[in-house]
Scaffold this active site. Structure first.
Site, PDB file in Angstrom:
ATOM      1  N   TYR A   8     -87.833  32.501 -11.677  1.00  0.00           N
ATOM      2  CA  TYR A   8     -86.558  31.913 -12.122  1.00  0.00           C
ATOM      3  C   TYR A   8     -86.461  31.909 -13.642  1.00  0.00           C
ATOM      4  O   TYR A   8     -86.121  30.880 -14.247  1.00  0.00           O
ATOM      5  CB  TYR A   8     -86.421  30.473 -11.611  1.00  0.00           C
ATOM      6  CG  TYR A   8     -86.613  30.322 -10.122  1.00  0.00           C
ATOM      7  CD1 TYR A   8     -85.850  31.065  -9.221  1.00  0.00           C
ATOM      8  CD2 TYR A   8     -87.561  29.443  -9.604  1.00  0.00           C
ATOM      9  CE1 TYR A   8     -86.032  30.931  -7.853  1.00  0.00           C
ATOM     10  CE2 TYR A   8     -87.744  29.302  -8.230  1.00  0.00           C
ATOM     11  CZ  TYR A   8     -86.975  30.047  -7.375  1.00  0.00           C
ATOM     12  OH  TYR A   8     -87.151  29.913  -6.027  1.00  0.00           O
ATOM     13  N   TYR A 136     -80.940  24.824   0.371  1.00  0.00           N
ATOM     14  CA  TYR A 136     -81.925  25.807  -0.099  1.00  0.00           C
ATOM     15  C   TYR A 136     -83.062  25.836   0.915  1.00  0.00           C
ATOM     16  O   TYR A 136     -83.606  24.799   1.287  1.00  0.00           O
ATOM     17  CB  TYR A 136     -82.476  25.434  -1.478  1.00  0.00           C
ATOM     18  CG  TYR A 136     -83.572  26.376  -1.925  1.00  0.00           C
ATOM     19  CD1 TYR A 136     -83.264  27.613  -2.506  1.00  0.00           C
ATOM     20  CD2 TYR A 136     -84.913  26.065  -1.720  1.00  0.00           C
ATOM     21  CE1 TYR A 136     -84.263  28.498  -2.877  1.00  0.00           C
ATOM     22  CE2 TYR A 136     -85.927  26.949  -2.098  1.00  0.00           C
ATOM     23  CZ  TYR A 136     -85.592  28.160  -2.669  1.00  0.00           C
ATOM     24  OH  TYR A 136     -86.580  29.043  -3.038  1.00  0.00           O
ATOM     25  N   ASP A 225     -85.481  21.621   8.306  1.00  0.00           N
ATOM     26  CA  ASP A 225     -86.316  22.163   7.234  1.00  0.00           C
ATOM     27  C   ASP A 225     -86.862  20.972   6.435  1.00  0.00           C
ATOM     28  O   ASP A 225     -86.202  20.449   5.540  1.00  0.00           O
ATOM     29  CB  ASP A 225     -85.488  23.097   6.348  1.00  0.00           C
ATOM     30  CG  ASP A 225     -86.305  23.622   5.164  1.00  0.00           C
ATOM     31  OD1 ASP A 225     -87.446  23.164   4.968  1.00  0.00           O
ATOM     32  OD2 ASP A 225     -85.778  24.481   4.433  1.00  0.00           O
ATOM     33  N   LYS A 250     -95.113  22.774   1.479  1.00  0.00           N
ATOM     34  CA  LYS A 250     -95.336  22.050   0.222  1.00  0.00           C
ATOM     35  C   LYS A 250     -96.449  21.012   0.291  1.00  0.00           C
ATOM     36  O   LYS A 250     -97.609  21.337   0.106  1.00  0.00           O
ATOM     37  CB  LYS A 250     -94.020  21.401  -0.239  1.00  0.00           C
ATOM     38  CG  LYS A 250     -93.016  22.443  -0.738  1.00  0.00           C
ATOM     39  CD  LYS A 250     -91.917  21.784  -1.523  1.00  0.00           C
ATOM     40  CE  LYS A 250     -90.835  22.758  -1.947  1.00  0.00           C
ATOM     41  NZ  LYS A 250     -91.149  23.490  -3.156  1.00  0.00           N
TER      42      LYS A 250
HETATM   43  C1  LIG Z   1     -86.267  22.718   1.715  1.00  0.00           C
HETATM   44  C2  LIG Z   1     -87.087  23.913   1.341  1.00  0.00           C
HETATM   45  N1  LIG Z   1     -87.317  24.872   2.256  1.00  0.00           N
HETATM   46  C3  LIG Z   1     -88.054  25.946   1.977  1.00  0.00           C
HETATM   47  C4  LIG Z   1     -88.613  26.143   0.721  1.00  0.00           C
HETATM   48  C5  LIG Z   1     -89.428  27.348   0.433  1.00  0.00           C
HETATM   49  O1  LIG Z   1     -90.757  27.038   0.341  1.00  0.00           O
HETATM   50  P1  LIG Z   1     -91.777  28.022  -0.435  1.00  0.00           P
HETATM   51  O2  LIG Z   1     -91.425  27.953  -1.872  1.00  0.00           O
HETATM   52  O3  LIG Z   1     -93.131  27.460  -0.117  1.00  0.00           O
HETATM   53  O4  LIG Z   1     -91.595  29.384   0.140  1.00  0.00           O
HETATM   54  C6  LIG Z   1     -88.379  25.171  -0.260  1.00  0.00           C
HETATM   55  C7  LIG Z   1     -88.934  25.337  -1.619  1.00  0.00           C
HETATM   56  O5  LIG Z   1     -88.505  24.750  -2.571  1.00  0.00           O
HETATM   57  C8  LIG Z   1     -87.604  24.034   0.045  1.00  0.00           C
HETATM   58  O6  LIG Z   1     -87.335  23.089  -0.857  1.00  0.00           O
END
Ligand SMILES: Cc1ncc(COP(=O)(O)O)c(C=O)c1O
Length: 400
Positions: A8, A136, A225, A250
């Protein structure tokens, strides 16, 4: 010259990145000897801070046994045990765990599962997804396709990405969409309660509950998610209480190693059973269920429960509310707090230009984006350190 290509970032104009040479507790130690409180837990994953003795020891023990073996045809205790633990702590009915190596891939797995679920049930035509605007879900193609279509980072790829359906967190809008298009929609995916990288927007649990009911009514799977919200960030272990598929990442390993878990209900899992490969889930990342990552995750969860992190999070929430709610200054549009997440939304990104350098000079690591300055601190943060973060965030606006 560095050969690294940073995320980014406009590589032509990017300021020199700060070089970390050590990290302990909530602090990053830089090459020049300076220490910064990490206000954002390394993109929200380092919930125990850094250099946690118990996780270090778990990793060392596992490393001496073995670090990694494929999960194709082999299994091992750390993966088996972690799957069992995740089933124990997750919303009822999510009894099956598929590991991958990042949140994005965990979401791809969820999306593929949802599409194949319908095919395996003999229902044709359900290839699309519904998602929330300002969401996201990661940077891989499928995950990008359900990220915010306009304002997100991915509008550039519009012609390349599959077209999906987007709604606001509004049940009437959702029902209108489902009335017309549910026959095409495999699943609705959302970040429960807290939309992170799309701008830290919160929405009500009433919408979440209603959305789950509408999914059931119209024959659409519900994908939660919880990559960002999982493990206490919104104040409870998970932000949602029910899902057909749930994705974790995470904080799963306490921020030590890349690992995601896609949990599926019996109903989803059972649809993949049969006599042939035709119905099987044909997916298998090389590093899925990595033994080191699973060991770190098991240690992380043990600490989380033993040290009653939910209580720590409740205290963080109180302090964030005291410090941020009601804060007014030029350029500040709104402040909001949910769980261990505190946000100052500015009128535009220009209003927080320079805050990262300002904070670093005062011993705090922030990384604002779009029009938000936020903190999602490690849960071990002390009251003094948390008040310092908030003070620095606010002082920038007083001074500017
Ligand atoms: C809600 C959500 N889903 C998926 C992801 C993607 O995860 P990764 O960066 O481990 O691929 C993120 C990353 O910020 C996220 O905040």
């Amino acid at each position: 010259m560095s050969h690294l290509w940073f995320p980014y970032a406009q590589m032509q104009t990017m300021p020199l990145p700060l070089k970390v040479v050590g990290a302990n507790g909530v602090k990053l130690r830089l090459e020049n000897g300076q220490e910064l409180i990490d206000a954002i837990s390394s993109w929200w994953c380092a919930i125990h801070g850094y250099n946690n003795e118990e996780i270090n020891a778990a990793l060392q023990r596992q490393m001496l046994q073995f670090s990694h073996v494929m999960l194709g045809g082999l299994t091992h205790e750390p993966a088996e045990k972690l799957a069992e633990e995740l089933v124990r702590i997750s919303p009822q009915g999510l009894n099956h765990v598929f590991f991958a190596d990042s949140g994005s891939v965990g979401m791809e797995v969820a999306m593929k599962m949802a599409v194949q679920f319908w095919k395996n049930n003999g229902v044709e035509g359900k290839y699309k997804f519904a998602a929330l605007r300002k969401g996201y879900h990661g940077d891989t193609t499928g995950a990008m396709s359900i990220g915010d279509p306009e304002e997100g980072m991915h509008h550039l790829f519009k012609g390349f990405l599959p077209k999906q359906f987007f709604i606001n967190p509004d049940l009437n809008e959702m029902e209108d969409l489902f009335r017309e298009h549910s026959k095409e929609i495999a699943a609705f995916a959302c970040e429960p309660l807290l939309q992170g990288a799309g701008g830290f927007n919160f929405y009500s649990s009433a919408f979440l509950k209603g959305a789950q009911e509408l999914c059931e009514k119209y024959g659409v799977l519900f994908i939660a998610d919880e990559v960002a919200t999982g493990f206490g960030r919104t104040g409870t272990m998970f932000a949602c209480e029910q899902a057909d598929i749930m994705v974790l990442g995470k904080a799963l390993t306490g921020g030590y190693l890349g690992l995601s878990a896609t949990l599926a209900s019996d109903r989803v899992f059972d649809s993949f059973l049969g006599e042939s490969y035709e119905k099987a889930f044909m997916h298998g990342p090389t590093f899925m269920g990595n033994a080191l990552a699973c060991s770190a995750a098991l240690a992380s969860l043990r600490i989380f429960e033993r040290e009653n992190y939910l209580q720590k999070i409740a205290r963080i929430n109180e302090i964030l509310k005291e410090e941020l709610l009601g804060f007014e200054a030029r350029g500040v549009k709104e402040t909001r707090v949910l769980g261990a997440c505190g946000v100052i939304e500015t009128v535009s990104g220009k209003n927080h230009k320079g805050i990262q350098e300002f904070a670093a000079e005062r011993g705090v690591w922030l990384r604002p984006f779009l029009n938000v300055v936020y903190t999602m601190p490690p849960y071990i943060i002390s009251e003094e350190e948390l008040r310092k973060i908030c003070g620095v965030m606010k002082n920038f606006f007083y001074i500017n």
